[in-house]
Scaffold this motif. Structure first.
Motif, PDB file in Angstrom:
ATOM      1  N   ASP A  58       0.847  -1.191   0.000  1.00 47.44           N
ATOM      2  CA  ASP A  58       0.000   0.000   0.000  1.00 47.44           C
ATOM      3  C   ASP A  58       0.882   1.241   0.000  1.00 47.44           C
ATOM      4  O   ASP A  58       2.078   1.160  -0.268  1.00 47.44           O
ATOM      5  N   LYS A  59       0.294   2.385   0.317  1.00 50.74           N
ATOM      6  CA  LYS A  59       1.034   3.641   0.300  1.00 50.74           C
ATOM      7  C   LYS A  59       1.339   4.144   1.715  1.00 50.74           C
ATOM      8  O   LYS A  59       1.526   5.339   1.936  1.00 50.74           O
ATOM      9  N   SER A  60       1.426   3.254   2.678  1.00 53.08           N
ATOM     10  CA  SER A  60       1.776   3.640   4.047  1.00 53.08           C
ATOM     11  C   SER A  60       3.181   4.227   4.082  1.00 53.08           C
ATOM     12  O   SER A  60       4.081   3.759   3.380  1.00 53.08           O
ATOM     13  N   ALA A  61       3.379   5.253   4.904  1.00 53.57           N
ATOM     14  CA  ALA A  61       4.664   5.956   4.933  1.00 53.57           C
ATOM     15  C   ALA A  61       5.003   6.409   6.344  1.00 53.57           C
ATOM     16  O   ALA A  61       4.132   6.496   7.216  1.00 53.57           O
ATOM     17  N   ASN A  62       6.282   6.697   6.559  1.00 49.56           N
ATOM     18  CA  ASN A  62       6.760   7.238   7.835  1.00 49.56           C
ATOM     19  C   ASN A  62       6.733   8.769   7.778  1.00 49.56           C
ATOM     20  O   ASN A  62       7.234   9.360   6.824  1.00 49.56           O
ATOM     21  N   VAL A  63       6.169   9.387   8.816  1.00 46.70           N
ATOM     22  CA  VAL A  63       6.143  10.843   8.920  1.00 46.70           C
ATOM     23  C   VAL A  63       6.774  11.201  10.262  1.00 46.70           C
ATOM     24  O   VAL A  63       6.148  11.086  11.318  1.00 46.70           O
ATOM     25  N   TRP A  64       8.030  11.638  10.232  1.00 48.29           N
ATOM     26  CA  TRP A  64       8.828  11.779  11.459  1.00 48.29           C
ATOM     27  C   TRP A  64       8.269  12.803  12.428  1.00 48.29           C
ATOM     28  O   TRP A  64       8.334  12.625  13.650  1.00 48.29           O
ATOM     29  N   TRP A  65       7.699  13.909  11.916  1.00 49.89           N
ATOM     30  CA  TRP A  65       7.260  14.979  12.807  1.00 49.89           C
ATOM     31  C   TRP A  65       5.978  14.648  13.564  1.00 49.89           C
ATOM     32  O   TRP A  65       5.572  15.380  14.471  1.00 49.89           O
TER      33      TRP A  65
END
Length: 319
Positions: free
Chosen positions: A243-250
């Motif tokens: 899928d399009k799951s992603a890491n968003v650090w903030w």
């Protein structure tokens, strides 16, 4: 430790006050519990500027955010949805209550929705994919708001017996899920009671209610929903997922580690989502502490070889 009262067969079709179709009354109540805290969030800066924010308000808001937020991340998500560890009965019930006090819906309904999301992630059938309407800018903007909060108003609900049959066998969890309204009241009134007792004044109770109940609920709502919207739209994708799951650090600190979302979708049962160097994950740290105390066991910690194999950089290059 007393064993959990789990039945051999499910005793109910669902464990919420409503059924598999959301009524107009439920939708109105949902709208109120979204709109009122959000209006308080909008008013927070001028109210703080006007002097209606004290140290006790910050303390209560922070404590309630930590307690109810980890109820969602450690309880509703990593325990009840993905079975990342096995708790004793006290921890199980405490996490169920804490998550219910986050005011994000009854336990069994929350879990059923999230399991359906993983089954159909970013495809037809996903309850809250931001890619639902297409990939052009207008479609993605519409999909973003659908994923963030508008999906909550869908009249057709996830079938609990299909997606959460294990929870429907547990009398403790059914009882907690059905009494969601009581934990909402507790969550909204407890900050005011604490503020009044700490300051010994009605003003202290009122400001604690504003910050510790309304603003806290709004912040936690939108941080949690951002995992559905932002973390499926933008961010880094170091791991292979379908899928399009992603890491968003903030978002890592306010989401208590949930925004390391790419690894989570690559390895959903893993108890730690922030597996790379410098990735803060307070939810995983809390599970670690509970394990050290002997209150949880069989924690599914990340395995180095398994994580390495899931990296995009480790995939064979096709000719």
């Amino acid at each position: 430790m007393t064993a959990s009262p789990v039945l051999d067969e499910p005793i109910t079709q669902h464990a919420t006050m409503g059924g598999d179709t959301q009524s107009l009354t439920e939708q109105v109540a949902l709208g109120i519990f979204i709109a009122v805290p959000f209006l308080a969030l909008l008013a927070a800066i001028p109210i703080a500027w006007g002097g209606w924010l004290g140290w006790s308000d910050l303390l209560i808001m922070g404590a309630m955010y930590w307690f109810t937020g980890h109820g969602i991340t450690v309880g509703f998500h990593r325990l009840f949805t993905h079975k990342s560890f096995k708790p004793n009965r006290f921890v199980k019930n405490a996490l169920a209550v804490a998550g219910s006090m986050a005011v994000q819906g009854p336990l069994v309904r929350w879990v059923a929705d999230h399991r359906k999301h993983h089954k159909f992630s970013d495809r037809d059938g996903d309850p809250h994919s931001p890619w639902k309407y297409g990939t052009n800018l207008r479609a993605l903007w519409k999909g973003f708001w659908h994923a963030h909060m508008m999906w909550l108003f869908d009249s057709e609900q996830t079938v609990q017996r299909k997606y959460a049959p294990d929870l429907l066998k547990d009398r403790d969890l059914i009882r907690i899920s059905r009494h969601f309204w009581a934990f909402v009241l507790l969550s909204m009134l407890l900050p005011a009671a604490l503020g009044g007792l700490i300051t010994w004044s009605w003003q202290g109770a009122l400001t604690a209610f504003f910050w510790g109940s309304l603003v806290r609920v709004a912040l936690l709502h939108h941080v949690t929903w951002s995992i559905n919207s932002i973390c499926h739209t933008i961010g880094d994708r170091p791991f292979v997922s379908r899928d399009k799951s992603a890491n968003v650090w903030w978002l890592a600190i306010p989401s208590m580690g949930e925004s390391w979302h790419n690894l989570h979708h690559a390895d959903p049962t893993c108890a730690r989502h922030g597996v790379q160097r410098g990735q803060l994950d307070t939810s995983a740290r809390l599970i670690w502490l509970l394990e050290k105390a002997g209150w949880v066991k069989e924690v599914r910690w990340p395995v180095a070889e398994r994580i390495q194999a899931k990296l995009v950089s480790a995939q064979p290059v096709s000719s």
